[in-house]
Design an enzyme around this catalytic site. Structure first.
Site, PDB file in Angstrom:
ATOM      1  N   GLY A 127      -9.438   3.292  -7.580  1.00  0.00           N
ATOM      2  CA  GLY A 127      -9.283   3.258  -9.035  1.00  0.00           C
ATOM      3  C   GLY A 127     -10.294   2.322  -9.674  1.00  0.00           C
ATOM      4  N   THR A 173      -9.237  -2.199  -0.098  1.00  0.00           N
ATOM      5  CA  THR A 173      -7.872  -1.674  -0.111  1.00  0.00           C
ATOM      6  C   THR A 173      -7.306  -1.745   1.300  1.00  0.00           C
ATOM      7  OG1 THR A 173      -6.448   0.272  -0.257  1.00  0.00           O
ATOM      8  CG2 THR A 173      -8.771   0.718  -0.011  1.00  0.00           C
ATOM      9  N   ILE A 174      -6.053  -2.146   1.402  1.00  0.00           N
ATOM     10  CA  ILE A 174      -5.439  -2.154   2.730  1.00  0.00           C
ATOM     11  C   ILE A 174      -5.299  -0.717   3.233  1.00  0.00           C
ATOM     12  CG2 ILE A 174      -4.196  -4.317   2.337  1.00  0.00           C
ATOM     13  CD1 ILE A 174      -1.600  -2.656   2.227  1.00  0.00           C
ATOM     14  N   ASP A 175      -5.291   0.245   2.313  1.00  0.00           N
ATOM     15  CA  ASP A 175      -5.083   1.648   2.709  1.00  0.00           C
ATOM     16  C   ASP A 175      -6.300   2.244   3.437  1.00  0.00           C
ATOM     17  OD1 ASP A 175      -2.707   1.344   1.440  1.00  0.00           O
ATOM     18  OD2 ASP A 175      -3.111   2.708  -0.214  1.00  0.00           O
ATOM     19  N   MET A 232       2.615   0.677   4.243  1.00  0.00           N
ATOM     20  CA  MET A 232       1.953   1.167   3.033  1.00  0.00           C
ATOM     21  C   MET A 232       0.980   2.294   3.362  1.00  0.00           C
ATOM     22  SD  MET A 232       1.374  -2.026   0.484  1.00  0.00           S
ATOM     23  CE  MET A 232       2.749  -2.597  -0.540  1.00  0.00           C
TER      24      MET A 232
END
Ligand code: F6P
Length: 343
Positions: free
Chosen positions: A105, A126-128, A170
């Site tokens: 984002g 991002t941890i993702d 997550m």
């Protein structure tokens, strides 16, 4: 040169290491100055900034989780409406280059600014681990380490109680954390958003484990996972005020279904924001620092409209177009490799 930076979106370990890398490089290598906008894009819109000095205090933030600048989220529409304000604020502050540090984002926001003539270099966070064009985002390794440690601990309590343990990690759209932590932690099943799951298959595998004399099972589930169409009821979440999907506890739902179908004792652990807190791993400290150093250098070289990225051993620059073009999801082959260890 006067560089501005900001951290936006969810926080994570390593953001401060990037800031430190930017400040030290810009100051020591180029004699430039760095300011930080507070609380992400909102701070830029409201012109809330602070000078960052290459001193002892910046040195000490290497180990610190979170972000010294604060972070926040902003709906893309609000951001777009504020473009004139952003331009005016950057001009008034004499900013020559902006380094936004954030996930997909944030990098979309960075691209939007770049398209509007603002000199921008992005840093992918991002941890993702779902930002395209880079092998790894910093903070993913820390999140995987935290989740793996949790899974390790759940093995012993699961075995003592003959239980199935569900661990929800997550992963809004992608299952990288689930895949890596599940493999590292020896999970008996891994559920990721890229591959809608079949509850019958999960139950069959767990049932077989118990029939074979195993005493417990560990299932790692990414929060954004969904069932295969027509296999079970599940109420998908809605969107929050920032346009992000919310979640309805898929780990708990899978756990209840296993309990109902197999009569097995089941417990669900949702790791949540624990994965985003605390000190970065050594890998993330190094990667985040390299990102910061290279982002500062890119600004001085005039390499704008790009994002730093890890490609193999090297930090390179990729077009922001590439970074935001699509989400980097778990490829079929990687999931198949994990599947070989299920059951
Ligand atoms: O995008 C990173 C992420 O950690 C997602 O995995 C998660 O869904 C989300 O942030 C949660 O963010 P918050 O609760 O801070 O809004």
């Amino acid at each position: 040169m006067r560089i501005a930076t900001l951290t936006s979106g969810g926080d994570c370990p390593g953001l401060n290491a990037v800031i430190r890398g930017i400040v030290r490089t810009a100051t020591a290598e180029y004699g430039s100055t760095v300011v930080g906008y507070q609380d992400g894009w909102v701070g830029l819109l409201e012109d809330r900034r602070t000078q960052l000095y290459d001193d002892e205090s910046i040195d000490r933030i290497l180990l610190r989780g979170g972000t010294i600048l604060g972070t926040g989220r902003l709906h893309p529409n609000q951001f777009r409406e504020g473009i004139d304000q952003v331009k005016a604020n950057l001009e008034d502050a004499g900013i020559d280059a902006l380094i936004p540090i954030g996930g997909e984002g944030t990098l979309k926001g960075a691209k939007w600014l770049s398209d509007n003539g603002i000199p921008v270099v992005g840093v992918p966070k991002t941890i993702d681990n779902d930002v395209n064009g880079t092998d790894y985002t910093f903070c993913f390794d820390t999140a995987v380490s935290v989740a793996t440690d949790a899974i390790d601990r759940l093995h012993t309590t699961a075995e003592s109680h003959n239980r199935v343990m569900i661990v929800e990690v997550m992963g809004r759209h992608v299952g990288w954390i689930a895949l890596h932590a599940g493999m590292a932690g020896g999970a008996h099943y891994i559920v990721v958003p890229e591959h809608p799951f079949d509850i019958n298959d999960i139950c069959k595998r767990m049932e077989r484990r118990f029939q074979m004399g195993e005493k417990y099972g560990i299932i790692v589930v990414a929060e954004g996972a969904l069932p295969k169409e027509g296999t079970m009821d599940f109420d998908e979440g809605e969107e929050d005020q920032f346009g992000h999907k919310t979640f309805n506890g898929i780990g708990q739902v899978i756990g209840e279904e296993i309990k109902k179908r197999l009569g097995q004792d089941v417990r669900t652990t949702v790791l949540g924001h624990i994965q985003r807190g605390g000190t970065p791993t050594a890998f993330d400290r190094v990667l985040a620092t390299r990102y910061g150093v290279h982002a500062a250098r890119a600004c001085h070289n005039g390499d704008f409209g790009k994002s730093v990225a890890l490609r193999g051993e090297h930090i390179e620059l990729v077009d922001l177009d590439v970074a935001v073009g699509k989400l980097k999801s778990v490829p079929e082959g990687r999931y198949r490799t994990a599947q070989a260890l299920f059951g």
